[in-house]
Design a protein around this motif. Structure first.
Motif, mmCIF file in Angstrom:
data_model
loop_
_atom_site.group_PDB
_atom_site.id
_atom_site.type_symbol
_atom_site.label_atom_id
_atom_site.label_comp_id
_atom_site.label_asym_id
_atom_site.label_seq_id
_atom_site.Cartn_x
_atom_site.Cartn_y
_atom_site.Cartn_z
ATOM 1 N N THR A 123 29.516 -52.961 -43.031
ATOM 2 C CA THR A 123 30.563 -52.275 -42.275
ATOM 3 C C THR A 123 30.000 -50.965 -41.734
ATOM 4 O O THR A 123 29.026 -50.428 -42.270
ATOM 5 C CB THR A 123 31.803 -51.958 -43.132
ATOM 6 N N ARG A 124 30.618 -50.462 -40.690
ATOM 7 C CA ARG A 124 30.245 -49.161 -40.122
ATOM 8 C C ARG A 124 30.751 -48.071 -41.066
ATOM 9 O O ARG A 124 31.920 -48.018 -41.405
ATOM 10 C CB ARG A 124 30.855 -49.024 -38.730
ATOM 11 N N GLN A 125 29.840 -47.213 -41.494
ATOM 12 C CA GLN A 125 30.183 -46.132 -42.411
ATOM 13 C C GLN A 125 30.589 -44.882 -41.637
ATOM 14 O O GLN A 125 30.248 -44.737 -40.465
ATOM 15 C CB GLN A 125 28.989 -45.834 -43.320
ATOM 16 N N PRO A 126 31.287 -43.940 -42.287
ATOM 17 C CA PRO A 126 31.694 -42.707 -41.603
ATOM 18 C C PRO A 126 30.509 -41.925 -41.020
ATOM 19 O O PRO A 126 30.661 -41.192 -40.050
ATOM 20 C CB PRO A 126 32.400 -41.900 -42.696
ATOM 21 N N TRP A 127 29.311 -42.078 -41.593
ATOM 22 C CA TRP A 127 28.127 -41.385 -41.100
ATOM 23 C C TRP A 127 27.452 -42.159 -39.966
ATOM 24 O O TRP A 127 26.403 -41.786 -39.481
ATOM 25 C CB TRP A 127 27.148 -41.084 -42.224
ATOM 26 N N GLY A 128 28.062 -43.286 -39.541
ATOM 27 C CA GLY A 128 27.613 -43.990 -38.346
ATOM 28 C C GLY A 128 26.632 -45.115 -38.545
ATOM 29 O O GLY A 128 26.228 -45.751 -37.577
ATOM 30 N N LEU A 129 26.228 -45.403 -39.772
ATOM 31 C CA LEU A 129 25.289 -46.500 -40.028
ATOM 32 C C LEU A 129 26.053 -47.756 -40.423
ATOM 33 O O LEU A 129 27.118 -47.684 -41.047
ATOM 34 C CB LEU A 129 24.319 -46.117 -41.148
ATOM 35 N N ASP A 130 25.528 -48.925 -40.059
ATOM 36 C CA ASP A 130 26.079 -50.199 -40.502
ATOM 37 C C ASP A 130 25.379 -50.552 -41.807
ATOM 38 O O ASP A 130 24.154 -50.740 -41.821
ATOM 39 C CB ASP A 130 25.847 -51.286 -39.453
ATOM 40 N N GLU A 131 26.135 -50.610 -42.900
ATOM 41 C CA GLU A 131 25.578 -50.770 -44.234
ATOM 42 C C GLU A 131 26.241 -51.905 -44.978
ATOM 43 O O GLU A 131 27.453 -52.060 -44.922
ATOM 44 C CB GLU A 131 25.852 -49.504 -45.061
ATOM 45 N N GLY A 132 25.444 -52.661 -45.696
ATOM 46 C CA GLY A 132 25.926 -53.668 -46.620
ATOM 47 C C GLY A 132 25.073 -53.622 -47.874
ATOM 48 O O GLY A 132 23.972 -53.074 -47.854
ATOM 49 N N TRP A 133 25.586 -54.193 -48.952
ATOM 50 C CA TRP A 133 24.892 -54.102 -50.236
ATOM 51 C C TRP A 133 24.740 -55.476 -50.874
ATOM 52 O O TRP A 133 25.679 -56.272 -50.882
ATOM 53 C CB TRP A 133 25.675 -53.201 -51.183
ATOM 54 N N VAL A 134 23.536 -55.739 -51.405
ATOM 55 C CA VAL A 134 23.248 -56.939 -52.175
ATOM 56 C C VAL A 134 22.610 -56.497 -53.491
ATOM 57 O O VAL A 134 22.355 -55.310 -53.696
ATOM 58 C CB VAL A 134 22.315 -57.917 -51.411
ATOM 59 N N ALA A 135 22.347 -57.460 -54.369
ATOM 60 C CA ALA A 135 21.700 -57.143 -55.644
ATOM 61 C C ALA A 135 20.512 -58.065 -55.855
ATOM 62 O O ALA A 135 20.538 -59.227 -55.452
ATOM 63 C CB ALA A 135 22.691 -57.303 -56.795
ATOM 64 N N ASP A 136 19.479 -57.528 -56.507
ATOM 65 C CA ASP A 136 18.345 -58.367 -56.876
ATOM 66 C C ASP A 136 18.705 -59.129 -58.149
ATOM 67 O O ASP A 136 19.795 -58.937 -58.702
ATOM 68 C CB ASP A 136 17.053 -57.529 -56.962
#
Length: 126
Positions: free
Chosen positions: A89-102
């Protein structure tokens, strides 16, 4: 201090499982191998997988990876059974971020810098 090189060292619970994840699933290129360890290229840094770890990583430890297309990478990783923690998703700081786990639960942020973000704009006056 003059830093000549840097790397993040991860001590997994199951070295072979982690090697398969970083090499085959994420598709990281190997920079160097040595008895008991493998070093992967991470853009301008390195990731070393070596030794054996304890019960899991601290929630304060995060691997941050900038990618060209975060949504495409999420589709690919989801198809391979990677644990998705947060959809991109687009974050308030302007980057598109998603999270996964190893496989050990180390949180990995996959980040795309949009074309109109200040990090991609040339702010020099012509």
């Amino acid at each position: 201090m003059e830093v000549l090189s840097s790397r993040l060292i991860v001590r997994p619970r199951d070295r072979e499982r982690s090697l398969r994840f970083y090499r085959d699933v994420l598709g990281l290129a190997i920079a160097r191998e040595f008895p008991g360890g493998t070093v992967f290229f991470l853009g301008q840094g390195f990731l070393e997988i070596c030794g054996l770890g304890g019960p899991g990583p601290s929630p304060d430890q995060v691997l941050w990876l900038q990618v060209r297309d975060v949504r495409t990478e999420f589709e690919r990783l989801r198809d391979q059974g990677v644990t998705v923690l947060v959809e991109p998703t687009r974050q308030p700081w302007g980057l598109d971020e998603g999270w996964v786990a190893d496989p050990d639960g180390l949180r990995i942020a996959l980040v795309e810098i949009p074309a109109d973000h200040p990090l991609r704009l040339d702010t020099r006056e012509l």
